[in-house]
Design an enzyme around this catalytic site. Structure first.
Site, PDB file in Angstrom:
ATOM      1  N   PHE A  52       3.981  19.218   5.976  1.00  0.00           N
ATOM      2  CA  PHE A  52       4.866  18.240   5.667  1.00  0.00           C
ATOM      3  C   PHE A  52       6.170  18.941   6.712  1.00  0.00           C
ATOM      4  O   PHE A  52       7.106  18.012   6.908  1.00  0.00           O
ATOM      5  CB  PHE A  52       5.408  18.119   4.369  1.00  0.00           C
ATOM      6  N   LYS A  92      -4.638  13.767  11.222  1.00  0.00           N
ATOM      7  CA  LYS A  92      -4.238  13.481   9.844  1.00  0.00           C
ATOM      8  C   LYS A  92      -2.721  14.065   9.723  1.00  0.00           C
ATOM      9  O   LYS A  92      -2.841  15.292   9.401  1.00  0.00           O
ATOM     10  CB  LYS A  92      -5.171  13.938   8.968  1.00  0.00           C
ATOM     11  N   GLU A 103       0.670  13.891   4.164  1.00  0.00           N
ATOM     12  CA  GLU A 103       0.954  12.743   3.114  1.00  0.00           C
ATOM     13  C   GLU A 103       2.385  12.555   2.864  1.00  0.00           C
ATOM     14  O   GLU A 103       2.544  11.261   2.385  1.00  0.00           O
ATOM     15  CB  GLU A 103      -0.167  12.437   2.293  1.00  0.00           C
ATOM     16  N   LYS A 104       2.968  13.378   3.086  1.00  0.00           N
ATOM     17  CA  LYS A 104       4.536  13.426   2.686  1.00  0.00           C
ATOM     18  C   LYS A 104       5.407  12.838   3.368  1.00  0.00           C
ATOM     19  O   LYS A 104       6.367  12.033   3.159  1.00  0.00           O
ATOM     20  CB  LYS A 104       5.035  14.731   2.143  1.00  0.00           C
ATOM     21  N   CYS A 129       8.054  27.778   8.504  1.00  0.00           N
ATOM     22  CA  CYS A 129       7.003  28.998   8.480  1.00  0.00           C
ATOM     23  C   CYS A 129       7.590  29.988   9.157  1.00  0.00           C
ATOM     24  O   CYS A 129       6.868  31.232   9.054  1.00  0.00           O
ATOM     25  CB  CYS A 129       5.625  28.473   9.049  1.00  0.00           C
TER      26      CYS A 129
END
Ligand code: NAD
Length: 519
Positions: free
Chosen positions: A172, A196, A199-200, A304
């Site tokens: 995300f 993909k 999802e957030k 990160c």
């Protein structure tokens, strides 16, 4: 009231009928060049982390839809790998132009769904754009090698050929940059792709996919599926997927690497981090406190490559007041506000996890001279905010040191010598990034040699390499052999084919009689 979606974003959404106007729009799938509404009954809310407003609903892609996406990528592969390299490069040239033209819309969506400030959101898009720029010149990276005369009349040469269908699984925290670390390099090398997004915050990836289609990617070359664990498992199990790129947490990364490898796939997994700053007593005070503040608290610590631990050689005393003063000057509010320096965390769960780790540090004996828990942001009382936090007197055995906090928290340790500081960093399980602050060249040279970390900054707090290098996290921060983007990225998405030829007979013939000349 809902913030209206931009025109580009609208193209990747299914708006609900007027009767259901209070429902947020559905995020589409991209399968075989077509943006489609999913048939699933299982939807996830995508929320604005500053307000909890539901901005869209994301489908858990059904198995049939997933298989259709992989099939589309498989069907598109033969023609795409035959497509001349200059043509593939030109699609990237067009994509970089379209990303530039749509920079503001992309950044606004990143802020809406991820929460970071608009300046950070532009940085998110820009760092991804640089990978597209790199892909524009990738022709030279696709070159093979040749040795002439491996035997008399015989030559051996290698070609770099694409793998087939590749997949990317994204986190995300950089919703634009990370998809752009993956698919531009993969497709320019001649692969087809199934992406993909997180999802957030899937919006930026969808907009980029739309731009990639507009730039001229043929149907099926890039497909987008959504979901969580089940979609990831489908990627890991599908026999037609040759390679998987993953960026995200340790837990998911280790699982994805292991299961992907078991199934014979090539996998690269960029995982979590605990990036240290080592501060020597001779470091410049203003520059170092400014760098630490930005790298620890910027983007709410959700990078990160954020500096989340600092080791002060010779003690923290000289630095603490300056750090606190700078951190207090940061404005915590929703990312789209003009004054914002620190936005919200991605979710309520992330917020409580960060608060729990701060509390555990205090319980284990750390001091907390700056505590960002419980901050209330006027106008955004429901947002997932944690203010800049400093934990001092931290020891390596504490949970707040061992865990990746992924919030605006700087844990401070102390050491008597640089060697002691290097030992602390090298004993940490992660090896993503590290920064040394000093004015001493010899100390810097020794540090860069001895430190067991893959990306090193000397007076550079966040040493993310530009795309002609690669993103080279080490040890617990990376599983795999070939890193993302740069030369290693091209190698990951291609395999060498080595050809040995024997034209001895023909050579003899040419010596005697030129071909095509009648005697
Ligand atoms: P995450 O691991 O929760 O999610 C990443 C992706 O994996 C998502 O697409 C998610 O759907 C999927 N996923 C999550 N859990 C899964 C599971 N158990 N099984 C299968 N799939 C799963 O990570 P996140 O919270 O989105 O991102 C933050 C993390 O990513 C931090 O740890 C950060 O350090 C790391 N990160 C690393 C880098 C790097 O290059 N090393 C870059 C950015 C972020």
């Amino acid at each position: 009231t809902r913030i209206p979606h931009s025109p580009l974003r609208q193209r990747t959404l299914v708006s609900q009928p007027e009767a259901a106007v209070s429902h947020p729009p559905n995020v589409k799938l991209l399968i075989n060049g077509e943006f489609r509404d999913s048939q699933t009954g299982d939807w996830i809310d995508v929320t604005n982390p500053a307000t909890q407003e539901v901005v869209s609903r994301l489908p858990q892609t059904t198995p049939a839809e997933f298989n259709a996406a992989v099939q589309a990528a498989k069907d598109a592969f033969p023609a795409w790998r035959r497509t001349p390299v200059p043509h593939r490069l030109r699609v990237m040239f067009k994509l970089q132009q379209l990303i530039r033209e749509n920079m503001d819309e992309l950044a606004a969506n990143v802020t809406l769904e991820q929460g970071k400030t608009l300046a950070d959101a532009r940085g998110d898009v820009f760092r991804g754009l640089e990978v597209v720029e790199y892909a524009c010149g990738m022709g030279s990276q696709l070159m093979g090698e040749i040795v002439e005369n491996v035997s008399s009349g015989m030559d051996t040469y290698s070609l770099r050929q694409p793998l087939g269908v590749c997949a990317g699984i994204c986190p995300f925290n950089f919703p634009a940059m990370i998809p752009l670390w993956m698919f531009p390099v993969a497709v320019t090398a001649g692969n087809t792709f199934v992406l993909k997004p997180s999802e957030k915050d899937p919006g930026a990836a969808m907009m980029l996919a739309e731009l990639a289609m507009e730039a001229g990617l043929p149907r099926g070359v890039l497909n987008v599926v959504h979901g969580t664990h089940n979609t990831v498992n489908n990627i890991l199990e599908h026999p037609d997927i040759a390679a998987v790129s993953f960026v995200g947490s340790d837990q998911a990364g280790r699982y994805i690497y292991q299961r992907g490898c078991e199934n014979g796939k090539r996998v690269q997994a960029n995982m979590g981090a605990k990036n240290h700053a080592v501060v020597l007593p001779d470091a410049n005070f203003e520059a170092t406190t400014a760098a630490l503040t930005g790298a620890a608290f910027g983007a709410a610590g959700q990078r990160c490559m954020a500096i989340s631990a600092a080791v002060f050689v010779g003690g923290l005393d000289r630095w603490q007041a300056g750090l606190i003063e700078r951190a207090k000057g940061l404005h915590v509010t929703a990312g789209h506000e003009a004054k914002a320096d620190v936005g919200p965390l991605i979710s309520k769960e992330a917020k409580s996890r960060v608060e729990r780790l701060i509390a555990s540090g205090i319980k284990e004996g750390a001091d907390c001279p700056l505590d960002g828990r419980g901050i209330v942001v006027p106008g955004y009382e429901r947002g997932n905010f944690v203010g800049p936090t400093l934990l001092t007197k931290v020891k390596p055995y504490m949970e707040c040191y061992k865990e990746e906090i992924f919030g605006p928290v700087l844990v401070c340790l102390e050491a008597e010598t640089m060697d002691e500081a290097i030992n602390i960093v090298n004993a940490n399980s992660h090896g993503n990034g590290v920064a040394l602050f000093t004015r001493s060249g010899p100390a810097a040279r020794k540090f860069q040699h001895d430190i067991d970390v893959g990306m090193v900054g000397i007076n550079v707090p966040i040493p993310v390499p530009l795309p002609f290098f690669s993103f080279t996290g080490w040890r617990g921060s990376f599983h795999g052999d070939l890193h993302m983007y740069g030369k290693a990225g091209v190698q990951f998405y291609t395999q060498p084919k080595t050809v040995t030829t024997n034209w001895k007979d023909a050579d003899d013939q040419v010596g005697k009689r030129a071909p095509g000349l009648d005697s």
